[in-house]
Design a protein around this motif. Structure first.
Motif, PDB file in Angstrom:
ATOM      1  N   ALA A 135      -6.805  12.508   1.765  1.00 60.51           N
ATOM      2  CA  ALA A 135      -7.177  11.095   1.871  1.00 60.51           C
ATOM      3  C   ALA A 135      -7.243  10.451   0.485  1.00 60.51           C
ATOM      4  CB  ALA A 135      -8.513  10.954   2.588  1.00 60.51           C
ATOM      5  N   ASN A 136      -7.820  11.161  -0.485  1.00 60.92           N
ATOM      6  CA  ASN A 136      -7.898  10.625  -1.847  1.00 60.92           C
ATOM      7  C   ASN A 136      -6.505  10.450  -2.441  1.00 60.92           C
ATOM      8  OD1 ASN A 136     -10.670  10.408  -1.805  1.00 60.92           O
ATOM      9  ND2 ASN A 136     -11.020  12.350  -2.848  1.00 60.92           N
ATOM     10  N   ASN A 137      -5.600  11.378  -2.142  1.00 58.83           N
ATOM     11  CA  ASN A 137      -4.219  11.236  -2.611  1.00 58.83           C
ATOM     12  C   ASN A 137      -3.558  10.003  -1.991  1.00 58.83           C
ATOM     13  OD1 ASN A 137      -4.381  13.466  -4.254  1.00 58.83           O
ATOM     14  ND2 ASN A 137      -3.411  14.851  -2.788  1.00 58.83           N
ATOM     15  N   ASP A 138      -3.871   9.738  -0.720  1.00 54.61           N
ATOM     16  CA  ASP A 138      -3.330   8.546  -0.065  1.00 54.61           C
ATOM     17  C   ASP A 138      -3.835   7.278  -0.766  1.00 54.61           C
ATOM     18  OD1 ASP A 138      -1.964  10.098   1.749  1.00 54.61           O
ATOM     19  OD2 ASP A 138      -3.436   9.852   3.370  1.00 54.61           O
ATOM     20  N   LYS A 140      -4.769   7.031  -3.903  1.00 52.45           N
ATOM     21  CA  LYS A 140      -4.121   6.957  -5.217  1.00 52.45           C
ATOM     22  C   LYS A 140      -2.680   6.458  -5.101  1.00 52.45           C
ATOM     23  CE  LYS A 140      -7.057  10.399  -7.315  1.00 52.45           C
ATOM     24  NZ  LYS A 140      -7.308  11.820  -7.502  1.00 52.45           N
ATOM     25  N   ARG A 141      -2.006   6.898  -4.026  1.00 55.29           N
ATOM     26  CA  ARG A 141      -0.629   6.448  -3.803  1.00 55.29           C
ATOM     27  C   ARG A 141      -0.596   4.945  -3.518  1.00 55.29           C
ATOM     28  NH1 ARG A 141       1.419   5.752   0.713  1.00 55.29           N
ATOM     29  NH2 ARG A 141       0.100   7.228   1.817  1.00 55.29           N
ATOM     30  N   LEU A 142      -1.532   4.479  -2.686  1.00 58.32           N
ATOM     31  CA  LEU A 142      -1.604   3.041  -2.390  1.00 58.32           C
ATOM     32  C   LEU A 142      -1.924   2.235  -3.646  1.00 58.32           C
ATOM     33  CD1 LEU A 142      -3.500   3.007   1.042  1.00 58.32           C
ATOM     34  CD2 LEU A 142      -1.098   2.435   0.630  1.00 58.32           C
ATOM     35  N   LEU A 143      -2.806   2.767  -4.487  1.00 56.07           N
ATOM     36  CA  LEU A 143      -3.154   2.090  -5.735  1.00 56.07           C
ATOM     37  C   LEU A 143      -1.944   2.040  -6.665  1.00 56.07           C
ATOM     38  CD1 LEU A 143      -5.357   0.818  -7.490  1.00 56.07           C
ATOM     39  CD2 LEU A 143      -5.919   3.102  -8.312  1.00 56.07           C
ATOM     40  N   LYS A 144      -1.218   3.125  -6.734  1.00 54.94           N
ATOM     41  CA  LYS A 144      -0.041   3.188  -7.595  1.00 54.94           C
ATOM     42  C   LYS A 144       1.021   2.194  -7.128  1.00 54.94           C
ATOM     43  CE  LYS A 144       3.548   6.327  -9.138  1.00 54.94           C
ATOM     44  NZ  LYS A 144       4.310   7.486  -8.726  1.00 54.94           N
ATOM     45  N   ASP A 145       1.166   2.072  -5.794  1.00 55.52           N
ATOM     46  CA  ASP A 145       2.137   1.127  -5.232  1.00 55.52           C
ATOM     47  C   ASP A 145       1.612  -0.311  -5.255  1.00 55.52           C
ATOM     48  OD1 ASP A 145       3.707   3.325  -4.737  1.00 55.52           O
ATOM     49  OD2 ASP A 145       3.256   3.415  -2.593  1.00 55.52           O
ATOM     50  N   GLY A 156     -13.034   3.409  -1.105  1.00 55.67           N
ATOM     51  CA  GLY A 156     -12.465   4.312  -0.099  1.00 55.67           C
ATOM     52  C   GLY A 156     -12.778   5.762  -0.416  1.00 55.67           C
ATOM     53  N   GLU A 157     -12.634   6.142  -1.687  1.00 58.66           N
ATOM     54  CA  GLU A 157     -12.932   7.518  -2.091  1.00 58.66           C
ATOM     55  C   GLU A 157     -14.413   7.827  -1.917  1.00 58.66           C
ATOM     56  OE1 GLU A 157     -11.385   8.028  -6.046  1.00 58.66           O
ATOM     57  OE2 GLU A 157      -9.298   8.010  -5.355  1.00 58.66           O
TER      58      GLU A 157
END
Length: 185
Positions: A135-138, A140-145, A156-157
């Motif tokens: 979930a945390n990786n998700d 981070k991916r959304l933040l990066k995008d 969220g985290e």
């Protein structure tokens, strides 16, 4: 998006807790329960099936399981399957009923079972932590995008961590309850 990730993570954590609950139920305590024979399989017309599909499994008393086969010719096969399982049970036929008495657990066996239970609980904790990591990786991916802000990702985290702590606490409660059951005489 954030709510979807949190909902998915919570669902996965609940499933991990359910799997742990099922695994702990398979560890035998001194008391009899019908679910103890769920993993015992018997040969039925060439294919292995659980005992509960070829017989009625009931409790006769607190320390005895009763198994009544649907077909009388299956009694010998069921008795052999229970004896050959790694549960340490010794069934005895009485007419068309198979009685499975629960032997008392020795202190050494109780300690071995507690090690097994603790290992199962740790596996449950690891599964829950893996869900948190995903979930945390998700996030981070959304933040990066640039689909969410840094504050949203941090919130969220934090929410995922709270959910993780809640489910780890549930694992600890299940473990404590099972250890108490195992050490009760």
């Amino acid at each position: 998006m954030i709510n979807d990730i949190q909902k998915t993570a919570e669902d996965k954590m609940q499933k991990s807790l359910d799997v742990l609950r099922d695994n702990l139920a398979k560890v035998r305590t001194g008391r009899a329960h019908a679910g103890l024979l769920d993993q015992v399989e018997v040969e039925y017309y060439g294919s292995p099936v659980p005992v509960s599909q070829v017989a009625n499994v009931t409790l006769i008393d607190a320390r005895t399981i009763g198994v009544k086969p649907f077909e009388s010719k299956m009694a010998g096969a069921i008795e052999k399957a229970i004896r050959d399982s790694n549960l340490g049970l010794n069934p005895a036929s009485m007419g068309d009923l198979i009685r499975v008495p629960m032997p008392m657990l020795t202190e050494e066996r109780r300690r071995d079972l507690i090690k097994v239970v603790r290992s199962e609980a740790e596996d449950g904790r690891v599964a829950i932590r893996n869900v948190r990591r995903d979930a945390n990786n998700d996030f981070k991916r959304l933040l990066k995008d640039k689909d969410i802000t840094e504050d949203d990702a941090r919130r969220g985290e934090e929410n995922i961590q709270k959910t993780t702590d809640k489910y780890i606490g549930e694992v600890d409660k299940l473990l404590a309850h099972k250890e108490e059951d195992l050490m009760a005489i």
